[in-house]
Design an enzyme around this catalytic site. Structure first.
Site, PDB file in Angstrom:
ATOM      1  CB  CYS A 118      -0.722   0.423   0.695  1.00 46.63           C
ATOM      2  SG  CYS A 118      -1.966  -1.621   1.012  1.00 46.63           S
ATOM      3  CG  HIS A 260      -2.989   3.165   2.146  1.00 48.95           C
ATOM      4  ND1 HIS A 260      -3.787   2.736   1.036  1.00 48.95           N
ATOM      5  CD2 HIS A 260      -3.203   2.110   3.180  1.00 48.95           C
ATOM      6  CE1 HIS A 260      -4.305   1.425   0.781  1.00 48.95           C
ATOM      7  NE2 HIS A 260      -3.588   1.380   2.348  1.00 48.95           N
ATOM      8  CG  ASN A 290      -7.167  -1.157   1.486  1.00 47.60           C
ATOM      9  OD1 ASN A 290      -5.797  -0.438   0.655  1.00 47.60           O
ATOM     10  ND2 ASN A 290      -6.211  -1.314   2.292  1.00 47.60           N
TER      11      ASN A 290
HETATM   12  O1  UT7 Z   1      -4.111  -2.046   3.322  1.00 45.85           O
HETATM   13  C1  UT7 Z   1      -2.800  -2.021   4.633  1.00 45.85           C
HETATM   14  C2  UT7 Z   1      -3.245  -1.362   6.177  1.00 45.85           C
HETATM   15  N1  UT7 Z   1      -4.917  -2.279   6.425  1.00 45.85           N
HETATM   16  C3  UT7 Z   1      -5.143  -1.799   7.519  1.00 45.85           C
HETATM   17  O2  UT7 Z   1      -4.994  -0.068   7.846  1.00 45.85           O
HETATM   18  C4  UT7 Z   1      -6.012  -1.920   8.102  1.00 45.85           C
HETATM   19  C5  UT7 Z   1      -5.959  -1.952   9.842  1.00 45.85           C
HETATM   20  N2  UT7 Z   1      -7.278  -2.662  10.179  1.00 45.85           N
HETATM   21  C6  UT7 Z   1      -8.699  -2.023  10.635  1.00 45.85           C
HETATM   22  O3  UT7 Z   1      -8.487  -1.303   9.425  1.00 45.85           O
HETATM   23  C7  UT7 Z   1      -9.103  -3.113  11.386  1.00 45.85           C
HETATM   24  O4  UT7 Z   1      -8.909  -3.486  12.378  1.00 45.85           O
HETATM   25  C8  UT7 Z   1     -10.424  -4.064  10.924  1.00 45.85           C
HETATM   26  C9  UT7 Z   1     -10.994  -3.420  10.062  1.00 45.85           C
HETATM   27  C10 UT7 Z   1      -9.951  -4.737   9.942  1.00 45.85           C
HETATM   28  C11 UT7 Z   1     -11.250  -4.861  12.127  1.00 45.85           C
HETATM   29  O5  UT7 Z   1     -12.170  -3.890  12.501  1.00 45.85           O
HETATM   30  P1  UT7 Z   1     -11.592  -3.977  14.442  1.00 45.85           P
HETATM   31  O6  UT7 Z   1     -12.174  -2.440  14.616  1.00 45.85           O
HETATM   32  O7  UT7 Z   1     -10.283  -4.070  14.608  1.00 45.85           O
HETATM   33  O8  UT7 Z   1     -12.675  -5.204  14.477  1.00 45.85           O
HETATM   34  P2  UT7 Z   1     -11.432  -6.451  15.004  1.00 45.85           P
HETATM   35  O9  UT7 Z   1     -10.472  -7.440  14.551  1.00 45.85           O
HETATM   36  O10 UT7 Z   1     -10.996  -6.137  16.836  1.00 45.85           O
HETATM   37  O11 UT7 Z   1     -12.633  -7.457  15.253  1.00 45.85           O
HETATM   38  C12 UT7 Z   1     -13.476  -7.151  16.143  1.00 45.85           C
HETATM   39  C13 UT7 Z   1     -14.744  -7.995  16.610  1.00 45.85           C
HETATM   40  C14 UT7 Z   1     -14.711  -9.312  16.284  1.00 45.85           C
HETATM   41  O12 UT7 Z   1     -15.306 -10.251  16.877  1.00 45.85           O
HETATM   42  P3  UT7 Z   1     -15.694 -10.642  18.694  1.00 45.85           P
HETATM   43  O13 UT7 Z   1     -14.493 -11.452  18.090  1.00 45.85           O
HETATM   44  O14 UT7 Z   1     -15.943  -8.891  19.205  1.00 45.85           O
HETATM   45  O15 UT7 Z   1     -16.650 -11.249  19.293  1.00 45.85           O
HETATM   46  C15 UT7 Z   1     -14.245 -10.034  14.589  1.00 45.85           C
HETATM   47  O16 UT7 Z   1     -14.919 -11.307  14.781  1.00 45.85           O
HETATM   48  O17 UT7 Z   1     -15.613  -7.932  15.121  1.00 45.85           O
HETATM   49  C16 UT7 Z   1     -15.566  -9.442  14.257  1.00 45.85           C
HETATM   50  N3  UT7 Z   1     -15.258  -9.490  12.839  1.00 45.85           N
HETATM   51  C17 UT7 Z   1     -16.262  -9.106  12.128  1.00 45.85           C
HETATM   52  N4  UT7 Z   1     -17.946  -8.849  12.129  1.00 45.85           N
HETATM   53  C18 UT7 Z   1     -18.674  -8.675  11.545  1.00 45.85           C
HETATM   54  C19 UT7 Z   1     -14.573  -8.993  12.394  1.00 45.85           C
HETATM   55  N5  UT7 Z   1     -14.622  -9.194  10.401  1.00 45.85           N
HETATM   56  C20 UT7 Z   1     -15.858  -9.214  10.794  1.00 45.85           C
HETATM   57  C21 UT7 Z   1     -16.897  -8.469   9.893  1.00 45.85           C
HETATM   58  N6  UT7 Z   1     -18.631  -8.478   9.847  1.00 45.85           N
HETATM   59  N7  UT7 Z   1     -16.167  -8.351   8.747  1.00 45.85           N
END
Ligand code: UT7
Length: 333
Positions: A118, A260, A290
């Protein structure tokens, strides 16, 4: 930045291309267990564009974006000296830049791929500006293109909802030092965190038992979203501040912040840390998700087409992603 600048560098024109096929959050909820509400509130994404079928490729998108940039200034493609294709999803592991060189008729250009995920477009711009400012080349085409829909695990809801396919291109030209518009840059890599975002090569198949010879293939995208999120919100503002500071430019002088397009919450957290007002942030990830190396040139091209960026505006561009690699480039439009 220490560089031998004997002439300036400027961006002459930009272009971008997206596939016609859209995938909404609602449609996504039919592929994995998710919802429009979760995706939009956690990322700011509503839909993304995806390459369809076997007919379209990264090369088609990159060629289309490049031709649009060339047509804006009616430049003869044979005048291009160098093509840098920033991509992590080439059609060919040996590189896809040469196919773009051939398809746009840039017969005199040397062409190579640059892999920095990225951050690829930022690194491409910096690389191009060095060749221009040290008087090696006069015209350079920098393309950021990725088709990560081909590399996501469509059963992993934490990554497949994020990515979309696109390409963006910028034509750069040498100019006199007083007209130089690529003012400064600041680049970083920390391989200690490489495991947080990768498309790893997997050793899979034993080809010859006596020689212990294996042959494998690449896996799908793996991302530790939380770690990458924390890294981006911590490191990117530092890079921007270092770059501004070493250029003697204050935050107040910044007209546009182009990050980005990874996640709306990351964009806002970085903007808030820098105390930059929300009307100065460029954001289009709602429509495209993204798009990796394409995200910055796609957003730049759209904002230019909307007539928002004015002559002499100061644009701070920052990329971040796998490597982990991150960096800033400052442009006077
Ligand atoms: O381009 C390269 C750079 N990339 C980035 O900058 C990405 C950086 N990271 C992010 O943008 C975020 O971490 C994400 C969008 C990928 C995830 O968001 P988050 O707020 O960090 O969510 P999380 O991974 O902490 O997940 C929270 C909950 C989990 O459930 P539990 O364990 O709390 O029960 C996940 O299983 O949300 C769940 N979850 C989802 N639920 C519904 C994860 N993905 C999804 C989904 N739909 N798509």
């Amino acid at each position: 930045m220490k560089s031998l600048m004997v002439q300036g560098a400027k961006i002459l024109a930009t272009g971008s291309a997206i596939p016609s096929s859209k995938l909404s959050n609602h449609q996504m909820s039919k592929i994995v267990e998710t919802s429009d509400e979760w995706i939009f509130t956690r990322t700011g994404i509503k839909e993304r564009r995806l390459l369809e079928g076997a007919d379209q490729s990264l090369i088609d998108l990159a060629v289309s974006a490049s031709k649009k940039a060339l047509n804006k200034i009616t430049m003869d493609p044979s005048k291009i000296d160098l093509i840098i294709l920033a991509t992590s999803s080439p059609n060919d592991l040996f590189g896809s830049a040469s196919k773009i060189q051939c398809q746009i008729g840039a017969t005199n250009a040397v062409a190579f791929d640059l892999t920095a995920a990225c951050s690829g477009f930022v690194l491409g711009l910096v690389t191009a500006s060095q060749f221009l400012q040290n008087n090696t080349y006069s015209n350079i085409l920098v393309i950021g293109a990725d088709v990560l829909s081909k590399w996501v695990d469509w059963s992993d809801r934490s990554t497949c909802i994020l990515f979309g396919d696109a390409a963006g291109a910028a034509l750069l030209q040498s100019c006199s030092i007083v007209d130089n518009s690529i003012l400064n840059f600041q680049l970083n890599t920390d391989g200690n965190y490489a495991q947080h975002l990768s498309i790893n090569y997997g050793k899979e198949r034993l080809v010859h038992p006596h020689l212990n010879l294996y042959q494998g293939s690449f896996k799908y995208i793996y991302m530790n979203g939380k770690e990458v999120y924390k890294f981006a919100v911590f490191q990117v503002p530092l890079s921007i501040l270092k770059c501004l500071h070493s250029s003697n430019i204050s935050i107040e002088e910044v007209d546009w912040l182009l990050l980005h397009q990874a996640n709306e919450r990351i964009l806002n957290a970085i903007r808030e840390k820098l105390s930059i007002s929300s009307d100065k942030i460029i954001s289009n990830l709602r429509n495209y998700g993204n798009t990796s190396a394409a995200s910055i040139p796609l957003a730049l091209d759209e904002t230019i087409q909307e007539g928002k960026i004015l002559r002499n505006d100061l644009i701070v561009i920052a990329g971040f992603g796998a490597g982990l690699t991150w960096g800033t480039i400052i442009i006077r439009w």
